[in-house]
Structure formats: C-alpha cells, structure tokens
Scaffold this active site. Structure first.
Site, PDB file in Angstrom:
ATOM      1  N   VAL A  11       0.865  -1.177   0.000  1.00 59.91           N
ATOM      2  CA  VAL A  11       0.000   0.000   0.000  1.00 59.91           C
ATOM      3  C   VAL A  11       0.904   1.230   0.000  1.00 59.91           C
ATOM      4  CG1 VAL A  11      -1.995  -1.073   1.097  1.00 59.91           C
ATOM      5  CG2 VAL A  11      -0.171  -0.111   2.528  1.00 59.91           C
ATOM      6  N   SER A  12       0.358   2.360  -0.389  1.00 58.51           N
ATOM      7  CA  SER A  12       1.183   3.548  -0.569  1.00 58.51           C
ATOM      8  C   SER A  12       1.341   4.402   0.680  1.00 58.51           C
ATOM      9  CB  SER A  12       0.599   4.423  -1.694  1.00 58.51           C
ATOM     10  OG  SER A  12       0.549   3.691  -2.894  1.00 58.51           O
ATOM     11  N   THR A  13       0.331   4.414   1.557  1.00 58.15           N
ATOM     12  CA  THR A  13       0.382   5.281   2.734  1.00 58.15           C
ATOM     13  C   THR A  13       0.039   4.512   4.001  1.00 58.15           C
ATOM     14  OG1 THR A  13      -1.940   5.934   2.420  1.00 58.15           O
ATOM     15  CG2 THR A  13      -0.270   7.314   1.381  1.00 58.15           C
TER      16      THR A  13
END
Length: 205
Positions: A11-13
């Site tokens: 996931v990015s964040t």
C-alpha cells in the site's frame, strides 16, 4: 506439493492496509493449488526505491525458494515500466513468474511472455525519453529565469554544516583521521575545514 508462491502486498500510505490484498491473494493461491511460501507486506509509495519486503522476495527467488510471485496488480510490484521489466527479467533468470490476480502471467520464458517483454521494452524506452525530455526542459526553463544551476563556487553545504563540530573536535586534540571516521567524512574534508578556519583567523588578525 503445488508450486511455491510468495504473496506480495503493498500500500502507498500508512493509513491504508494490506489486509484485503493478503486475503484476496491467499484465496487466489488456495484455489490455484499453490503452496504459500511467505507473505510479504509493506507500505511504500510507487516511486520509493527502498522496498525491503520486495528485496526479500527477490532474495527468496535467488535462493530457489519460490516458483511464483503473486500480486493483486502489477502496479503493486513495479515502480515503473523499466523497473517492472528489469525485475521480471531477473525473476525469469531464476525460473520465477509473476502472476497478477487478473490471471495474467508474466513468464518471460514463454512466447507470450517474450511478446509482453518486447511491448514493455518499447514503453520503457518511451518513459526514459520522456524523463530525459522533462529534465532538459526543466533545466532550460530554470536557466531562462536566470537561475544558476548546480553547486555554485564556494558552496560546501555538508562541510559548512559540520565545520563547528570538526573545529570543536580539533580543539579537543582529536586527530584528523579520528574526526573523519567519527563524522563519516574524508580526512581531506577535515583538513580543508581546518585550513579555512586558520585562513579566516589570519584574515581577521
């Protein structure tokens, strides 16, 4: 025993979770009869270079510990087309395929995989040209605005930042070699800081 698969989730964040990706990929692996060799999860933006968990998967492939890498989609694995192509080639050399949940299999040993590699190579080249063009355009625009590019003569950001600490250690009687090792800089940098200090002191006298 079925083929050994590493599940890779990203996931990015920090406010996002890999839980859904892990659940979907685990179910996918079970339906396909794969043996799950490990689940690797991390939080990292697509452009971030340092992906510790992905490195572990690559190391597992190098050690012949897996046959497949499972991802929900290719954007979870590759940072860019260039990165995707490079890692696919590295995995192929270890006889490891990347499979997305869409059912798309990237096996560069197969005719279909080689066709995709050719396609990706074209996109990667296009990306490189775009990046180069943007950099050149940005530099030209900055120059047109009168901005001086690169480090200017006399600028020593790291050296100037560490100068007070270097001078304090010299005053304590530490050797240049010891200071260089302690501050992770070169002995020449320490000597240069000391020399500039002596010159400035003489100029003020």
């Amino acid at each position: 025993m079925g083929q050994r698969a590493a599940i890779y989730c990203r996931v990015s964040t920090a406010d996002q979770s890999c839980e859904r990706q892990e659940r979907d990929l685990t179910s996918f692996a079970e339906r396909a009869g794969y043996t799950i060799a490990g689940v690797y999860k991390e939080t990292s933006s697509g452009a971030k270079l340092d992906r510790a968990e992905r490195k572990k998967v690559m190391a597992l492939a190098q050690a012949r510990g897996i046959d497949l890498v499972l991802v929900t989609e290719l954007s979870r694995w590759g940072r860019s087309t260039i990165d995707l192509l490079n890692t696919l080639r590295e995995l192929e050399s270890r006889k490891v395929s990347v499979i997305a949940m869409s059912g798309m299999t990237f096996d560069l040993a197969s005719p279909h995989g080689r066709m995709l590699a050719t396609f990706l190579s074209g996109i990667a080249e296009f990306e490189r040209d775009l990046i180069s063009e943007r950099v050149k355009s940005g530099l030209a625009a900055a120059k047109a605005r009168g901005r001086r590019l690169g480090r200017q003569p006399g600028q020593r950001p790291k050296s100037d930042r560490l100068a007070p600490k270097v001078l304090a250690l010299i005053a304590e009687g530490r050797s240049y070699r010891w200071i260089a090792r302690d501050l992770a800089i070169s002995k020449n940098t320490v000597a240069d800081i000391a020399k500039r200090y002596r010159e400035s002191k003489c100029a003020r006298a």
